[in-house]
Design an enzyme around this catalytic site. Structure first.
Site, PDB file in Angstrom:
ATOM      1  N   ASP A   7     -12.302  -0.997  -4.317  1.00 62.89           N
ATOM      2  CA  ASP A   7     -13.393  -1.958  -4.264  1.00 62.89           C
ATOM      3  C   ASP A   7     -14.683  -1.140  -4.394  1.00 62.89           C
ATOM      4  O   ASP A   7     -14.661   0.091  -4.266  1.00 62.89           O
ATOM      5  CB  ASP A   7     -13.337  -2.708  -2.931  1.00 62.89           C
ATOM      6  CG  ASP A   7     -14.512  -3.627  -2.728  1.00 62.89           C
ATOM      7  OD1 ASP A   7     -14.779  -4.463  -3.613  1.00 62.89           O
ATOM      8  OD2 ASP A   7     -15.187  -3.496  -1.685  1.00 62.89           O
ATOM      9  N   ASP A   9     -18.576  -2.392  -3.405  1.00 60.62           N
ATOM     10  CA  ASP A   9     -19.553  -2.593  -2.336  1.00 60.62           C
ATOM     11  C   ASP A   9     -18.891  -2.479  -0.961  1.00 60.62           C
ATOM     12  O   ASP A   9     -17.932  -3.190  -0.665  1.00 60.62           O
ATOM     13  CB  ASP A   9     -20.194  -3.972  -2.461  1.00 60.62           C
ATOM     14  CG  ASP A   9     -20.948  -4.141  -3.768  1.00 60.62           C
ATOM     15  OD1 ASP A   9     -22.173  -4.211  -3.733  1.00 60.62           O
ATOM     16  OD2 ASP A   9     -20.295  -4.196  -4.835  1.00 60.62           O
ATOM     17  N   ASP A 170     -12.563  -2.934   1.963  1.00 64.29           N
ATOM     18  CA  ASP A 170     -13.278  -2.956   3.242  1.00 64.29           C
ATOM     19  C   ASP A 170     -13.270  -4.314   3.922  1.00 64.29           C
ATOM     20  O   ASP A 170     -13.803  -4.437   5.034  1.00 64.29           O
ATOM     21  CB  ASP A 170     -14.734  -2.517   3.040  1.00 64.29           C
ATOM     22  CG  ASP A 170     -15.530  -3.490   2.193  1.00 64.29           C
ATOM     23  OD1 ASP A 170     -16.523  -4.032   2.687  1.00 64.29           O
ATOM     24  OD2 ASP A 170     -15.157  -3.717   1.034  1.00 64.29           O
TER      25      ASP A 170
END
Length: 221
Positions: A7, A9, A170
């Protein structure tokens, strides 16, 4: 090839301050000033532009409508594109970890819900776009995470094999994406949710990128 997909961001880079700044530019134009706090609202920044706009409107105009959010959405994206790397920084050790994977023969790629053009621009500005063999953004394949299709596309574009891959993320969105794709998930504990990601029960937790090589060998060899 064995493959690690990231991922963007909150996983590879802390982009929250620039995202918040773009949203605040919308609220300044509407006469409300800087509505969102770069620190206190950073968690929402990683949920996307619409989430930030919704949070901001909830603070200054509780009766806001979805249409008002959508009206500001392209304005926010334009502002963000102009100042995409003012405050954004790659997390400590991220570049070295990705380079290490490549040197060890792993394919690496990105699967993000950020629009692909913005993700490309950001990584170019940060000088790391060439490290990744794939870039799948929001709607690149018509759908976004947690649908597994973007993840599968990221693996294939990087030259990898789904059964020998895993996702580093995240949030719960990344956890659910990995589940849907039938692959392991590694969640970082230095992202917006911190140690709170433990409750999502990923196959592994990543406290620092120094540990990624070991985790990779444990998960896919």
């Amino acid at each position: 090839m064995k493959t690690v997909i990231f991922d963007l961001d909150g996983t590879l880079a802390d982009t929250s301050a620039d995202l918040i700044a773009a949203a605040n530019s919308c609220f300044r134009n509407l006469g409300y000033g800087d509505v969102l706090d770069p620190v206190g609202d950073a968690h929402t920044a990683f949920r996307g532009a619409r989430a930030m706009l919704g949070l901001g409107f909830s603070k200054v105009r509780p009766g806001f409508t979805a249409a008002e959010v959508m009206e500001q959405y392209p304005i926010l994206l334009e502002a963000y594109a102009e100042e995409i790397d003012t405050h954004t920084r790659l997390y400590d050790g991220a570049v070295e970890a990705v380079e290490g994977l490549r040197t060890s023969g792993y394919a690496v790629g990105i699967c993000t819900n950020k629009p692909e053009d913005l993700a490309d621009r950001l990584l170019m500005r940060l000088g790391v776009r060439d490290l990744f063999g794939s870039m799948i953004g929001a709607k690149t394949v018509g759908v976004s995470k947690p649908d597994p299709k973007p993840y599968v596309a990221a693996v294939e574009e990087a030259g990898g094999v789904l059964a020998q891959s895993f996702l580093v993320g995240d949030t719960e969105t990344d956890r659910n994406t990995a589940k849907a794709a039938g692959v392991p998930c590694v969640l970082v504990t230095f992202g917006p949710d911190g140690d709170g990601v433990k409750k999502l029960e990923p196959e592994a937790l990543l406290a620092h990128y120094n540990d990624l090589s070991r985790i990779t060998k444990e998960l896919i060899g």
